[in-house]
Every structure is written in C-alpha cells, then in structure tokens.
Design an enzyme around this catalytic site. Structure first.
Site, PDB file in Angstrom:
ATOM      1  N   ASP A  86       4.300 -15.995  -7.384  1.00 15.77           N
ATOM      2  CA  ASP A  86       3.385 -16.296  -8.501  1.00 15.77           C
ATOM      3  C   ASP A  86       4.106 -16.704  -9.784  1.00 15.77           C
ATOM      4  OD1 ASP A  86       1.492 -15.388  -6.696  1.00 15.77           O
ATOM      5  OD2 ASP A  86       1.323 -13.407  -7.590  1.00 15.77           O
ATOM      6  N   ARG A 116       3.664 -18.337   1.539  1.00 13.74           N
ATOM      7  CA  ARG A 116       4.669 -17.277   1.434  1.00 13.74           C
ATOM      8  C   ARG A 116       5.585 -17.214   2.646  1.00 13.74           C
ATOM      9  NH1 ARG A 116       1.270 -12.190  -0.342  1.00 13.74           N
ATOM     10  NH2 ARG A 116       2.131 -11.371   1.583  1.00 13.74           N
ATOM     11  N   ARG A 163     -13.448 -38.929   0.218  1.00 13.54           N
ATOM     12  CA  ARG A 163     -13.915 -37.573  -0.074  1.00 13.54           C
ATOM     13  C   ARG A 163     -13.264 -36.959  -1.320  1.00 13.54           C
ATOM     14  NH1 ARG A 163     -13.582 -35.483   6.149  1.00 13.54           N
ATOM     15  NH2 ARG A 163     -15.766 -35.794   6.643  1.00 13.54           N
ATOM     16  N   ARG A 192     -14.645 -31.457   0.802  1.00 16.43           N
ATOM     17  CA  ARG A 192     -14.059 -30.552   1.803  1.00 16.43           C
ATOM     18  C   ARG A 192     -13.117 -29.577   1.093  1.00 16.43           C
ATOM     19  NH1 ARG A 192     -17.562 -32.370   4.330  1.00 16.43           N
ATOM     20  NH2 ARG A 192     -17.528 -33.315   6.408  1.00 16.43           N
ATOM     21  N   GLU A 226      -6.266 -19.611  -7.171  1.00 13.79           N
ATOM     22  CA  GLU A 226      -7.199 -18.591  -6.657  1.00 13.79           C
ATOM     23  C   GLU A 226      -7.856 -17.752  -7.758  1.00 13.79           C
ATOM     24  OE1 GLU A 226      -4.968 -15.958  -4.101  1.00 13.79           O
ATOM     25  OE2 GLU A 226      -3.621 -15.331  -5.708  1.00 13.79           O
ATOM     26  N   LYS A 252       0.835  -1.215   0.000  1.00 15.59           N
ATOM     27  CA  LYS A 252       0.000   0.000   0.000  1.00 15.59           C
ATOM     28  C   LYS A 252       0.868   1.263   0.000  1.00 15.59           C
ATOM     29  CE  LYS A 252      -3.928  -2.122   2.297  1.00 15.59           C
ATOM     30  NZ  LYS A 252      -3.461  -3.105   3.259  1.00 15.59           N
ATOM     31  N   THR A 272       8.495 -12.884  -6.676  1.00 22.85           N
ATOM     32  CA  THR A 272       7.080 -13.209  -6.465  1.00 22.85           C
ATOM     33  C   THR A 272       6.934 -14.722  -6.388  1.00 22.85           C
ATOM     34  OG1 THR A 272       4.869 -13.268  -7.422  1.00 22.85           O
ATOM     35  CG2 THR A 272       6.652 -13.001  -8.973  1.00 22.85           C
ATOM     36  N   MET A 298      -2.371 -19.974  -4.186  1.00 23.45           N
ATOM     37  CA  MET A 298      -2.258 -18.594  -4.678  1.00 23.45           C
ATOM     38  C   MET A 298      -1.758 -18.566  -6.130  1.00 23.45           C
ATOM     39  SD  MET A 298      -0.785 -16.414  -1.492  1.00 23.45           S
ATOM     40  CE  MET A 298      -1.904 -15.702  -0.295  1.00 23.45           C
TER      41      MET A 298
HETATM   42  O1  F6P Z   1       1.477 -11.854  -5.436  1.00 29.18           O
HETATM   43  C1  F6P Z   1       1.707 -12.706  -4.366  1.00 29.18           C
HETATM   44  C2  F6P Z   1       0.416 -13.042  -3.650  1.00 29.18           C
HETATM   45  O2  F6P Z   1       0.728 -13.939  -2.617  1.00 29.18           O
HETATM   46  C3  F6P Z   1      -0.691 -13.592  -4.548  1.00 29.18           C
HETATM   47  O3  F6P Z   1      -0.476 -14.930  -4.876  1.00 29.18           O
HETATM   48  C4  F6P Z   1      -1.900 -13.308  -3.696  1.00 29.18           C
HETATM   49  O4  F6P Z   1      -3.073 -13.192  -4.455  1.00 29.18           O
HETATM   50  C5  F6P Z   1      -1.552 -12.004  -3.055  1.00 29.18           C
HETATM   51  O5  F6P Z   1      -0.147 -11.886  -3.080  1.00 29.18           O
HETATM   52  C6  F6P Z   1      -2.049 -11.854  -1.641  1.00 29.18           C
HETATM   53  O6  F6P Z   1      -1.755 -10.574  -1.213  1.00 29.18           O
HETATM   54  P1  F6P Z   1      -1.933 -10.077   0.289  1.00 29.18           P
HETATM   55  O7  F6P Z   1      -0.690 -10.421   1.032  1.00 29.18           O
HETATM   56  O8  F6P Z   1      -2.133  -8.618   0.140  1.00 29.18           O
HETATM   57  O9  F6P Z   1      -3.127 -10.768   0.858  1.00 29.18           O
END
Ligand code: F6P
Length: 363
Positions: free
Chosen positions: A142, A290, A177, A281, A237, A76, A140, A184
């Site tokens: 990602d 992370r 199940r 589930r 996600e 931010k 990242t 993420m």
């Molecule tokens: O970009 C990295 C990431 O972990 C994404 O995979 C996820 O959508 C996002 O950041 C989550 O961000 P925050 O830490 O703001 O919840």
C-alpha cells in the site's frame, strides 16, 4: 553466540523473502551471530507449542526471487488485540502483549526484527517499550508508511496492476466498453495513481479525493463524443463518492480490520444510474497484486533493508525502523514510524501531473 529472531506479520508482500535472506546473509558475516525465524508472526512465540526455526544458509539460499514469506504470516495474531473465539461464536479481542514479552524474554534473543506494516510497527513499539530489543522493517504494497519514502512490494504491485490495465485497454477498445479496474491500497490511492499514469487511464478514483458521479458521466460522454469509443478507469478499493457511502466493505471474523473490495461494482451501478450509456465491465484485481516474484527494484530495496536491520542490531540501535529517505537507507524511531500514514496529497505534483495528462479524479 548471539541470536536474531525474525518475524513477518500482516498481509504478505513481494520482497519479504529478500529481506529475510538479506538479514541472514549479513548476520552470517559476523561469525558469532545466528538467525532464527518465528513461524506465522507472533503465533510462533505465543503458541503453546512454539515454532521457531533456525535460518540456515540452506533455508535462505535463493529465496530473494520468491514471493510470499518462507516464515508464513497472519493478520490475526496481533498480540495487543488477539482474537479469541467465544463459546457463542463471537470474537473477543484480548491484550496478550505481557505474555508475549515474558515469552520473548525467556527466549532471550539479542535482537528481534519485526517485518511488517503500520500495525506491526505499532506492535514493535509496544514490545520495545516493554524491554524487547526490537528493530522494525517496513513492508506493504500500500506504500502508506510516512517514515519511509517507499516500501518494498509497492512497485511490484504497481507493475502487476499496470500489466493488467494494459490488457484491459485492448479489450475495452475492441468492445467500445468502459472498463473499471479495482486495485488494493486500503485508505491510500498510491497503487491506483501510479497505475493510472503508467497505463494512461481516463479516470483515477482514490480515497483521498472523493468523486462526483455526474462529473464522471459527463467525462465519459465527452470521450465517446470525441470518437474515442472506450474508456479505462482505475479505482482504489478505498475510494468513495462525494455523496453517499461505500457499502462493499465487510468485516471478517477474527480480523480487527474491515475487509475492503468491491467498489468497482458499486461504481458501475452508480454510473449506470447517473445515465452512462456505455457498456461497463468490472475487474477486481485482488490478491494477484501481492503474489509472485518481486521485481528487481523491490528485491534491491528489500535486500538493503535486511542488511541495514542487522547493522542497527550490531550498533544496538533498538526501537528504530529501517527507512528509505532521499535515496539513502537510514533509520527512524518507532515513534516517528507509526505517527501518521502516508496518503496521496491532493495538491501534490503527482496529482497535478496526472491531471496534466488528462486524467480525471472526478472532483
Ligand atoms: O495491506 C495490504 C492489503 O493487500 C490491502 O491492500 C488490502 O486491503 C488488504 O491487505 C487485504 O488483506 P487480506 O489479505 O486480509 O484480504
């Protein structure tokens, strides 16, 4: 004395501390260079009370094994779209890049190393264009930056997701199940795809390949009919069905990004509504992907990125980003680094291989 400033911005990622240590160690080899760090990305420079610390060897010793970032981070404090809360509680985004540039120029660092994802590297480009000697380091979980073959943190996230997936397999089997595990990745399916192959999922759902719910139900029915009375699904996600939309995304005050998370619950509902009889589930892995210590691969990659960033500074190759290309640590221009994101290609060998292993994408 020449001075380097390091910043870590955006979401944290395993390996950030290894980059910081790599930069500090390599710079110390030059007798006339010292390294500083801005606390909480650009906030450390922008705030009235600036927070910039000297990265002494005591501060960086042994940090490569630690998760998170010793410099703290935030998503931010984008100087181009800086969130300012208005008297009525709403948030307005303003451009503070000129203010940042003037503050950085006053601080007079010889090199600014900005460690961050695509958003941070877009900021690097703006700063470079306004005269700041910037070098980017991609980060990242990602893995969505196209200019580098891989980002550090990604492999650790995949390992954490795979370990979790393995645990869900045994409980799925015991209870007959269907287990849905959400990972993420924002608009990319890299973590999901790697985890699905590593773990042996029946179904893998990613943003790049919208899924058909009826096809998934048929696939699950077939698996149960064959006597395999359980199934494990990995969903990214950002995944979405072919028909209908995903409503689990929510905006967060002060954040320019939509916050993802919760598609596992939607998929569960969709499967039941489409006639899936099995008990389902859901697990949303979230930020555990992370956190914690980076695996060896990420420590190595991050350390090499750190050393390379200092070498680029010594060569005055500003306006560039460190990258891994064909097993070599190299650099690309910030322009190329921010041009497009790295998505899973539908016709790639990895998707073909996953299909060859019997994994369904619901397409
Ligand atoms: O970009 C990295 C990431 O972990 C994404 O995979 C996820 O959508 C996002 O950041 C989550 O961000 P925050 O830490 O703001 O919840």
């Amino acid at each position: 004395m020449k001075r380097i400033l390091i910043l870590t911005g955006g979401g944290d990622c395993p390996g950030l501390n290894a980059v910081i240590r790599g930069i500090a160690k390599r710079a110390r080899k030059e007798k006339d260079w010292e390294v500083h760090g801005s606390i909480e990305a650009f906030n450390g420079v922008l705030n009235e009370r600036q927070e910039i610390i000297k990265l002494t060897s005591k501060r960086t010793a042994g940090i490569h094994v630690k998760g998170g970032t010793i410099l703290k981070t935030t998503n931010k404090s984008n100087p181009i779209k800086f969130p300012v809360t208005q008297p009525d509680g709403s948030v307005k985004f303003i451009d503070r890049s000129d203010e940042l540039v003037s503050k950085l120029k006053k601080l007079n660092f010889d090199a600014v190393i900005n460690i961050g994802g695509d958003g941070s590297q877009k900021i690097s480009k703006v700063l470079f264009d306004k005269g700041i000697p910037v070098i980017g380091v991609p980060k990242t979980i990602d893995n969505d930056l196209s200019a580098t073959d891989m980002t550090f943190g990604f492999q650790t996230a995949v390992q954490i997701a795979t370990d979790s997936f393995d645990k869900l397999v045994t409980t799925a089997e015991s209870h007959h199940r269907v287990m849905i595990m959400e990972v993420m990745g924002r608009e990319t399916g890299w973590i999901a795809l790697h985890t699905a192959i590593a773990g042996g999922a029946e179904i893998c759902l990613i943003p790049e390949i919208p899924y058909d719910v009826d096809k998934l139900v048929k696939r699950l029915e077939l698996r149960y009919k064959k006597g395999r009375g359980f199934a494990n699904i990995v969903i990214a996600e950002g995944a979405r069905p072919k028909a209908g939309s995903v409503t689990a995304s929510a905006g967060e005050k002060g954040s320019e990004h939509v916050r993802l998370g919760g598609v596992a619950y939607q998929l569960s509902k969709q499967l039941k509504e489409a006639g899936c009889k099995a008990e389902i589930r859901e697990t949303v892995l979230g930020h555990v992907q992370r956190g914690g210590t980076p695996i060896a691969f990420d420590r190595v990659l991050a350390s090499m990125f750190g050393v390379k960033a200092v070498e680029l500074a010594l060569e005055k190759k500003f306006g560039t980003m460190v990258a891994l290309k064909n097993n070599t640590i190299t650099s690309v221009s910030l322009e190329d680094a921010t041009r497009e994101s790295n998505t899973v290609k539908k016709n790639s060998y990895m998707v073909k291989a996953a299909k060859g292993l019997g994994i369904s994408f619901g397409d």
